[in-house]
Write an enzyme that holds these catalytic residues in place. Structure first.
Site, PDB file in Angstrom:
ATOM      1  N   ALA A  29       0.870  -1.196   0.000  1.00  0.00           N
ATOM      2  CA  ALA A  29       0.000   0.000   0.000  1.00  0.00           C
ATOM      3  C   ALA A  29       0.901   1.239   0.000  1.00  0.00           C
ATOM      4  O   ALA A  29       0.800   2.118   0.865  1.00  0.00           O
ATOM      5  CB  ALA A  29      -0.962  -0.006   1.183  1.00  0.00           C
ATOM      6  N   LEU A  30       1.788   1.271  -0.972  1.00  0.00           N
ATOM      7  CA  LEU A  30       2.890   2.232  -0.957  1.00  0.00           C
ATOM      8  C   LEU A  30       2.430   3.667  -1.234  1.00  0.00           C
ATOM      9  O   LEU A  30       1.556   3.906  -2.059  1.00  0.00           O
ATOM     10  CB  LEU A  30       3.942   1.819  -1.994  1.00  0.00           C
ATOM     11  CG  LEU A  30       4.527   0.419  -1.791  1.00  0.00           C
ATOM     12  CD1 LEU A  30       5.581   0.122  -2.851  1.00  0.00           C
ATOM     13  CD2 LEU A  30       5.117   0.251  -0.399  1.00  0.00           C
ATOM     14  N   HIS A  34       7.090   5.773   1.532  1.00  0.00           N
ATOM     15  CA  HIS A  34       7.849   4.556   1.165  1.00  0.00           C
ATOM     16  C   HIS A  34       8.792   4.855  -0.002  1.00  0.00           C
ATOM     17  O   HIS A  34       9.959   4.465   0.009  1.00  0.00           O
ATOM     18  CB  HIS A  34       6.892   3.442   0.710  1.00  0.00           C
ATOM     19  CG  HIS A  34       5.956   2.942   1.760  1.00  0.00           C
ATOM     20  ND1 HIS A  34       4.591   3.135   1.684  1.00  0.00           N
ATOM     21  CD2 HIS A  34       6.165   2.240   2.896  1.00  0.00           C
ATOM     22  CE1 HIS A  34       4.017   2.568   2.731  1.00  0.00           C
ATOM     23  NE2 HIS A  34       4.945   2.019   3.481  1.00  0.00           N
TER      24      HIS A  34
HETATM   25  P1  AMP Z   1       5.257  -0.089   6.493  1.00  0.00           P
HETATM   26  O1  AMP Z   1       4.844  -0.471   5.130  1.00  0.00           O
HETATM   27  O2  AMP Z   1       4.245   0.682   7.251  1.00  0.00           O
HETATM   28  O3  AMP Z   1       5.840  -1.251   7.265  1.00  0.00           O
HETATM   29  O4  AMP Z   1       6.466   0.932   6.299  1.00  0.00           O
HETATM   30  C1  AMP Z   1       7.614   0.577   5.597  1.00  0.00           C
HETATM   31  C2  AMP Z   1       8.679   1.602   5.837  1.00  0.00           C
HETATM   32  O5  AMP Z   1       8.230   2.870   5.356  1.00  0.00           O
HETATM   33  C3  AMP Z   1       9.019   1.780   7.326  1.00  0.00           C
HETATM   34  O6  AMP Z   1      10.418   1.946   7.460  1.00  0.00           O
HETATM   35  C4  AMP Z   1       8.277   3.041   7.669  1.00  0.00           C
HETATM   36  O7  AMP Z   1       8.845   3.752   8.749  1.00  0.00           O
HETATM   37  C5  AMP Z   1       8.419   3.833   6.379  1.00  0.00           C
HETATM   38  N1  AMP Z   1       7.404   4.881   6.294  1.00  0.00           N
HETATM   39  C6  AMP Z   1       6.060   4.751   6.475  1.00  0.00           C
HETATM   40  N2  AMP Z   1       5.447   5.951   6.365  1.00  0.00           N
HETATM   41  C7  AMP Z   1       6.421   6.856   6.112  1.00  0.00           C
HETATM   42  C8  AMP Z   1       6.439   8.276   5.901  1.00  0.00           C
HETATM   43  N3  AMP Z   1       5.322   8.988   5.932  1.00  0.00           N
HETATM   44  N4  AMP Z   1       7.615   8.871   5.642  1.00  0.00           N
HETATM   45  C9  AMP Z   1       8.769   8.146   5.618  1.00  0.00           C
HETATM   46  N5  AMP Z   1       8.826   6.807   5.802  1.00  0.00           N
HETATM   47  C10 AMP Z   1       7.674   6.179   6.056  1.00  0.00           C
END
Ligand code: AMP
Length: 273
Positions: A29-30, A34
């Site tokens: 759900a990028l 991400h």
């Molecule tokens: P997730 O898919 O939620 O596990 O996130 C994957 C990676 O993306 C993790 O390292 C999160 O901290 C990073 N991430 C999620 N949201 C953001 C954002 N708004 N800005 C920067 N990095 C993010």
């Protein structure tokens, strides 16, 4: 862009290369947050590997897991547009092989048991299990994680110090909507009104960051303020880094951290102090 769907596929790919891999684990759900992690690694000329795996072990709430958004086709399009080198989309068995899954035990300190650790029992243990498995398969030289999940960053750093000292850890800034709301895969579950209200979280964090000295009362006042916007705060406090010990002493204050629920959706955010 190469796509690999199994541990076997990835193992044979990694056996035949001498790449210094930059790894960005995700649950799909990028959004631009991400993608910013991938772009940061790419800007350094690194070979980028993104994984997409919704890790059931890190969800303490079954409904949150069931409702977690999925958009693989769209994710692949976005990753291809920014020239990601490899996407790893493993199945459950690839990550947690039934005949050969060894749980890793990270030494427990305050860090795993407060804030996110307290409100989401078992969450960090799940994060550590999936990363242990992914790091062993992907064998990265660099990893990139978002500051948005600050406590997770501290846990990952600890895991790397404990078992993967060859990996270089990188924390990347939080990417926000114009309103200030931190981008999150869960934001798609919010309607327009809740999205507007949710942007008050960033305002509260900013107000606290701008204070000359911070007291518990200031945090409590912001919690009350957020109530007016239908935000039910789980915590809004000041912590030391890297251990996430609550503190109101300026010299120890590392970050202001927030978690709360709006319209049934749990959001987190933070600012470094
Ligand atoms: P997730 O898919 O939620 O596990 O996130 C994957 C990676 O993306 C993790 O390292 C999160 O901290 C990073 N991430 C999620 N949201 C953001 C954002 N708004 N800005 C920067 N990095 C993010």
């Amino acid at each position: 862009m190469k796509i690999i769907y199994s541990a076997i596929g990835l193992k044979s790919f990694r056996e035949n290369d001498t790449l210094n891999v930059a790894f960005i684990p995700t649950m799909g759900a990028l959004h631009d947050g991400h993608l910013h992690l991938v772009k940061t690694a790419k800007s350094k000329g690194q070979f980028t590997v993104v994984s997409i795996f919704i890790n059931p072990l890190q969800f303490n709430n079954k409904e949150d897991l069931l409702k977690y958004p999925k958009s693989i086709a769209d994710d692949l399009k976005k990753l291809s547009e920014i020239e990601t080198d490899l996407v790893f989309i493993p199945d459950f068995e690839s990550i947690y092989p039934s005949n050969n899954f060894n749980e890793i035990q990270l030494p427990q300190t305050v860090l795993e048991n407060v804030f996110e650790g307290k409100h989401r029992p078992g969450h960090f243990n799940g994060v550590v299990q999936v990363l242990n498995s992914l790091f062993n398969l992907v064998k990265p030289k660099y990893v990139y994680f978002g500051q948005k999940d600050l406590q997770q960053c501290m846990v990952v750093k600890k895991l790397i110090e404990f078992k993967f000292s060859e990996i270089e850890f990188n924390m990347v800034e939080t990417i926000r909507e114009i309103s200030g709301l931190a981008m999150s895969s869960r934001n798609v579950r919010l309607n327009e009104k809740s999205l507007n209200f949710a942007s008050e979280i960033f305002k509260s964090l900013t107000r606290i960051k701008q204070l000359k000295s911070i007291s518990r009362i200031d945090c409590e006042n912001e919690i009350l303020r957020l109530k007016n916007y239908e935000i039910s705060t789980e915590y809004l406090s000041i912590v030391s880094l890297p251990n996430f010990e609550e503190t109101f002493e300026e010299k120890n204050a590392g970050a202001v951290v927030f978690a709360g629920v709006i319209d049934g959706v749990r959001l987190i955010d933070n600012l470094l102090l």
